[in-house]
Design a protein around this motif. Structure first.
Motif, PDB file in Angstrom:
ATOM      1  N   ASN A   9       0.869  -1.169   0.000  1.00  0.00           N
ATOM      2  CA  ASN A   9       0.000   0.000   0.000  1.00  0.00           C
ATOM      3  C   ASN A   9       0.911   1.225   0.000  1.00  0.00           C
ATOM      4  OD1 ASN A   9      -1.546   2.267   0.868  1.00  0.00           O
ATOM      5  ND2 ASN A   9      -3.071   0.917   1.782  1.00  0.00           N
ATOM      6  N   LYS A 118     -11.791   1.830  -2.533  1.00  0.00           N
ATOM      7  CA  LYS A 118     -11.634   0.400  -2.303  1.00  0.00           C
ATOM      8  C   LYS A 118     -12.187  -0.408  -3.482  1.00  0.00           C
ATOM      9  CE  LYS A 118      -9.858   1.503   1.588  1.00  0.00           C
ATOM     10  NZ  LYS A 118      -9.691   2.924   1.308  1.00  0.00           N
ATOM     11  N   HIS A 139      -8.012  -4.205  -2.167  1.00  0.00           N
ATOM     12  CA  HIS A 139      -8.038  -3.254  -1.051  1.00  0.00           C
ATOM     13  C   HIS A 139      -9.444  -3.258  -0.460  1.00  0.00           C
ATOM     14  CE1 HIS A 139      -6.744   1.013   0.515  1.00  0.00           C
ATOM     15  NE2 HIS A 139      -6.782   0.096   1.458  1.00  0.00           N
ATOM     16  N   PRO A 142     -11.590  -0.329   5.642  1.00  0.00           N
ATOM     17  CA  PRO A 142     -10.870  -0.350   6.917  1.00  0.00           C
ATOM     18  C   PRO A 142     -11.747  -0.280   8.162  1.00  0.00           C
ATOM     19  CG  PRO A 142     -10.817   1.852   6.007  1.00  0.00           C
ATOM     20  CD  PRO A 142     -11.537   0.993   4.994  1.00  0.00           C
ATOM     21  N   ARG A 148     -16.526  -5.496   4.776  1.00  0.00           N
ATOM     22  CA  ARG A 148     -15.471  -6.347   4.210  1.00  0.00           C
ATOM     23  C   ARG A 148     -16.031  -7.686   3.753  1.00  0.00           C
ATOM     24  NH1 ARG A 148     -12.391  -3.877   8.362  1.00  0.00           N
ATOM     25  NH2 ARG A 148     -12.731  -5.604   9.813  1.00  0.00           N
ATOM     26  N   ASP A 172      -4.050  -5.139   0.697  1.00  0.00           N
ATOM     27  CA  ASP A 172      -4.350  -4.583   2.009  1.00  0.00           C
ATOM     28  C   ASP A 172      -5.774  -5.006   2.361  1.00  0.00           C
ATOM     29  OD1 ASP A 172      -4.924  -3.081   4.231  1.00  0.00           O
ATOM     30  OD2 ASP A 172      -4.514  -1.136   3.304  1.00  0.00           O
ATOM     31  N   ASN A 174      -7.076  -4.890   5.367  1.00  0.00           N
ATOM     32  CA  ASN A 174      -7.581  -4.140   6.521  1.00  0.00           C
ATOM     33  C   ASN A 174      -8.199  -5.058   7.569  1.00  0.00           C
ATOM     34  OD1 ASN A 174      -7.078  -1.258   6.472  1.00  0.00           O
ATOM     35  ND2 ASN A 174      -8.170  -1.254   4.524  1.00  0.00           N
ATOM     36  N   TYR A 203       1.429  -2.862   9.697  1.00  0.00           N
ATOM     37  CA  TYR A 203       0.913  -1.499   9.805  1.00  0.00           C
ATOM     38  C   TYR A 203       0.738  -1.141  11.276  1.00  0.00           C
ATOM     39  CZ  TYR A 203      -2.298   2.444   9.409  1.00  0.00           C
ATOM     40  OH  TYR A 203      -2.881   3.672   9.522  1.00  0.00           O
ATOM     41  N   LEU A 212      -2.111  -6.415   8.316  1.00  0.00           N
ATOM     42  CA  LEU A 212      -3.207  -6.079   7.410  1.00  0.00           C
ATOM     43  C   LEU A 212      -2.946  -6.494   5.971  1.00  0.00           C
ATOM     44  CD1 LEU A 212      -4.118  -2.459   8.625  1.00  0.00           C
ATOM     45  CD2 LEU A 212      -4.919  -4.673   9.512  1.00  0.00           C
ATOM     46  N   ASP A 213      -1.684  -6.733   5.637  1.00  0.00           N
ATOM     47  CA  ASP A 213      -1.290  -6.977   4.253  1.00  0.00           C
ATOM     48  C   ASP A 213      -0.948  -8.460   4.085  1.00  0.00           C
ATOM     49  OD1 ASP A 213      -0.892  -3.957   3.201  1.00  0.00           O
ATOM     50  OD2 ASP A 213      -0.219  -4.135   5.272  1.00  0.00           O
ATOM     51  N   HIS A 236       2.666   1.381   5.355  1.00  0.00           N
ATOM     52  CA  HIS A 236       2.581  -0.074   5.385  1.00  0.00           C
ATOM     53  C   HIS A 236       3.934  -0.660   5.002  1.00  0.00           C
ATOM     54  CE1 HIS A 236      -1.943  -0.809   5.290  1.00  0.00           C
ATOM     55  NE2 HIS A 236      -1.861   0.502   5.158  1.00  0.00           N
TER      56      HIS A 236
END
Length: 248
Positions: A9, A118, A139, A142, A148, A172, A174, A203, A212-213, A236
């Motif tokens: 990110n 996103k 992505h 968040p 999500r 990412d 999140n 992160y 998160l990644d 990140h």
């Protein structure tokens, strides 16, 4: 097949201040983008997934951030999806950079479920002897686990419409959860993906607390390396993975 992939990110090239690149001095903005490119040159991944990556607009400081990173890092093939766009003002989204041709390209934002920028891009990696795996730069929202979940379900549905082949989903997410009903577990369960259990927080830089990644891959692909990179080129950390066909 041996494949090296990396996800990062890039925070619009403005990771350590208010994330508004048009407020940065041009030299500072270009310096950040070039530091990202230098990291990619060193790692020499076959495919790179970027999030919060902008094309030229007022918000981006009139810099095509994706093109600059790709050119400086030596990636001839790129695929960018604008997930938040107003002509001349915004052109934000996710991207894939590749040393090999990218075929069957698609891009999608999450409509009412997106928060600013996103969405995802997906493409099939060209390989000797026929198509390679589908690669996704993702992505997710968040703020809300419910959102999500809806976003992941949309991705699952879209990928199932594509020809059956190995898949690699990077980005990412999140979300930290690799279990329960989070996006990592859901993608793994629904698409037959897996990821190494070990992994470091990514992160926020410089004192990362949340993982998160992620890099997820089909069961037909085996991870031979999975690592967080230490460089602070964004808020990140980048994650790099090396894969080979299982059993080889």
């Amino acid at each position: 097949m041996r494949l090296k992939v990396l996800t990062l990110n890039v925070a619009h090239g403005a990771p350590f201040t208010v994330p508004m690149p048009f407020l940065r001095r041009r030299a500072a903005l270009l310096g950040t983008l070039d530091a990202v490119a230098a990291l990619l040159v060193r790692e020499a991944a076959d495919v790179v997934a970027l999030q919060e990556a902008d094309r030229s607009s007022l918000f981006s400081g009139r810099v095509d951030q994706v093109e600059r990173i790709a050119t400086r890092a030596g990636y001839p093939h790129l695929h960018h999806g604008v997930h938040s766009g107003v002509p001349g003002l915004f052109a934000q989204g996710t991207a894939l950079l590749s040393r090999h041709a990218l075929e069957a390209r698609e891009a999608a934002h999450f409509g009412r479920d997106r928060r600013v920028d996103k969405g995802y891009v997906v493409a099939t990696l060209a390989a000797q002897g026929g198509p390679g795996p589908d690669i996704v730069s993702l992505h997710l929202d968040p703020f809300s686990a419910t959102v999500r979940r809806r976003q992941v379900d949309r991705l699952i549905q879209a990928l199932r419409q594509r020809p059956e082949r190995p898949r690699i989903v990077l980005g990412d997410f999140n979300a930290e959860d690799a279990g329960g009903d989070g996006p990592v577990a859901r993608l793994c369960a629904e698409l037959g993906l897996h990821t190494p259990h070990e992994g470091e927080p990514t992160y926020p830089v410089p004192q990362a607390r949340q993982r998160l990644d992620w890099v997820l891959a089909s069961a037909t692909l085996r991870f031979t390396r999975y690592a967080r990179l230490p460089e602070a080129v964004s808020d990140h950390h980048a994650v790099v993975a090396e894969l080979t066909v299982a059993g080889r």
